[in-house]
Scaffold this motif. Sequence first.
Motif, PDB file in Angstrom:
ATOM      1  N   LYS A 107       0.795  -1.252  -0.099  1.00 37.37           N
ATOM      2  CA  LYS A 107      -0.019   0.007  -0.026  1.00 37.37           C
ATOM      3  C   LYS A 107       0.977   1.094  -0.163  1.00 37.37           C
ATOM      4  N   ASN A 174      -7.294  -6.794  -8.010  1.00 30.43           N
ATOM      5  CA  ASN A 174      -8.204  -6.513  -7.076  1.00 30.43           C
ATOM      6  C   ASN A 174      -9.062  -5.374  -7.542  1.00 30.43           C
ATOM      7  N   VAL A 204       0.786  -8.022  -5.730  1.00 26.41           N
ATOM      8  CA  VAL A 204       0.670  -8.651  -4.621  1.00 26.41           C
ATOM      9  C   VAL A 204      -0.193 -10.179  -4.374  1.00 26.41           C
ATOM     10  N   SER A 232       4.378  -8.194  -2.065  1.00 30.76           N
ATOM     11  CA  SER A 232       4.097  -8.232  -0.389  1.00 30.76           C
ATOM     12  C   SER A 232       3.878  -9.623   0.170  1.00 30.76           C
ATOM     13  N   SER A 234       1.992  -9.671   2.771  1.00 25.25           N
ATOM     14  CA  SER A 234       0.679  -9.766   3.457  1.00 25.25           C
ATOM     15  C   SER A 234      -0.222 -11.155   3.144  1.00 25.25           C
ATOM     16  N   TYR A 325     -10.476 -12.760  -5.131  1.00 21.61           N
ATOM     17  CA  TYR A 325     -11.569 -12.045  -5.090  1.00 21.61           C
ATOM     18  C   TYR A 325     -12.631 -12.270  -6.365  1.00 21.61           C
TER      19      TYR A 325
HETATM   20  C1  LIG Z   1      -3.982  -4.631  -5.001  1.00 23.63           C
HETATM   21  C2  LIG Z   1      -3.464  -4.450  -3.499  1.00 23.63           C
HETATM   22  N1  LIG Z   1      -2.142  -3.924  -3.306  1.00 23.63           N
HETATM   23  C3  LIG Z   1      -1.907  -3.555  -2.118  1.00 23.63           C
HETATM   24  C4  LIG Z   1      -2.342  -3.952  -1.191  1.00 23.63           C
HETATM   25  C5  LIG Z   1      -1.760  -3.660   0.296  1.00 23.63           C
HETATM   26  O1  LIG Z   1      -0.663  -4.542   0.511  1.00 23.63           O
HETATM   27  P1  LIG Z   1      -0.034  -4.419   1.789  1.00 23.63           P
HETATM   28  O2  LIG Z   1      -0.616  -5.202   2.960  1.00 23.63           O
HETATM   29  O3  LIG Z   1       1.463  -5.061   1.596  1.00 23.63           O
HETATM   30  O4  LIG Z   1       0.218  -3.161   2.185  1.00 23.63           O
HETATM   31  C6  LIG Z   1      -3.663  -4.670  -1.393  1.00 23.63           C
HETATM   32  C7  LIG Z   1      -4.543  -4.818   0.041  1.00 23.63           C
HETATM   33  O5  LIG Z   1      -5.573  -5.413   0.266  1.00 23.63           O
HETATM   34  C8  LIG Z   1      -4.187  -4.966  -2.393  1.00 23.63           C
HETATM   35  O6  LIG Z   1      -5.434  -5.520  -2.539  1.00 23.63           O
END
Ligand SMILES: Cc1ncc(COP(=O)(O)O)c(C=O)c1O
Length: 391
Positions: A107, A174, A204, A232, A234, A325
């Motif tokens: 993000k 997403n 991501v 990421s 995450s 998704y």
């Molecule tokens: C397309 C997209 N990019 C980045 C992120 C955020 O990732 P991070 O947790 O590494 O900040 C998300 C989180 O939902 C996402 O959907």
Amino acid sequence: MVKINENLKYIESENSFAKVIRLANIYKQEHPDKDVVSLGIGDVTLPIPKKIVDIMQNALEELDDKDTFKGYGDSSGYEFLKSTILDNEYKNMGFTTKEIYISNGTKTDSTNILELFDINSKILISDIMYPIYHNAALCLNRKTYVMPLKEEDNFVPQVPEEHYDIIYLCNPNNPIGNAYDYDTLTSWVNYANRENAIIIYDNVYEDFISYNLPHSIYEINGAKNVAIELKSFSKSLSFSGIRCSYYIIPKEIYEDVNNIWALRTINRFNGVNYITQKGAKAFYDADVQIEVKKNINYYLENAHILKEGFKKCGFSIWGGENAPYLWVKIKENMTSWEIFDKYLHELNIIITPGIIFGASGDKYFRISALNTRENTIKAIERIIKYYEKNN
Ligand SMILES: Cc1ncc(COP(=O)(O)O)c(C=O)c1O
């Protein structure tokens, strides 16, 4: 009187995730007896693999010994993590550790990277896109231009005729939940080379790709000249709360780019903590990879269950095969906030209104497969029952 950054006033709040959370919380408080299930969340629900937690615990213990203590690290990341990522994700692609930066989340990275470019750069985003790119560009006084994503193109972004300097691509995507093929990415890389543009490639959800599709933009010829790839831990390592990401700025983008950006980074960031980077490194251990794949398959199976359920109810639905998704077309004559209200109040299910991702999204809603299996099944059973009764 101090003047604030006027652009901050234009950050979208009416159509935002924050509003979804607020409305859902109000409903839950007013109806404590209702079992509200969320298909709205974009966060993981499976825990961090035990081996990673053990490694991080050991790393923490190193810090209470003067011989192994660590303070500030390199602001762009420890060499041990950078080289492990390059060996595993970018094998034989010729990157050096000067071209990779470890950071605290995509993000932040996907928008901070704009600091590398002129403030007047023309930034292209899609109408139906992760909304953060636009909002954060606004915070940084940058202007975005919007390209519609159309249902007739299966929501795949089409190369424009006009010139743009910076293009955001999110793949796997997403909110649509689809992933682009080699031809699509080639058309964008060719465009960027032709137009002297840069692609900011948010990757991501790469670990969710299950078909024979590109896993990195650098698989496409010419991408090193024009693409910055971000990824990421995450979603794949359940690190959304821990925070760790990385991105690649190829030296081909322009001479000296990595020296300039390294200098910028030293001035703007003090690095991701050692414990987290030790944990992230172990992501590539064979036994951890087995667990990661198991977790990804778990979410993809949730997505399959949801997709089949919505199809059974007669919905048009996209995604869910290479991303967590699904993008659902509203059958009723309703806007996406109206359908959000209806699902919340009548079915006690939280979905994400499509308009959050852009005006063209108002005929759709997004659902997430990142919930537990139990909640996924509970939600889809409620939906099927509802439409059997009301169709
Ligand atoms: C397309 C997209 N990019 C980045 C992120 C955020 O990732 P991070 O947790 O590494 O900040 C998300 C989180 O939902 C996402 O959907």
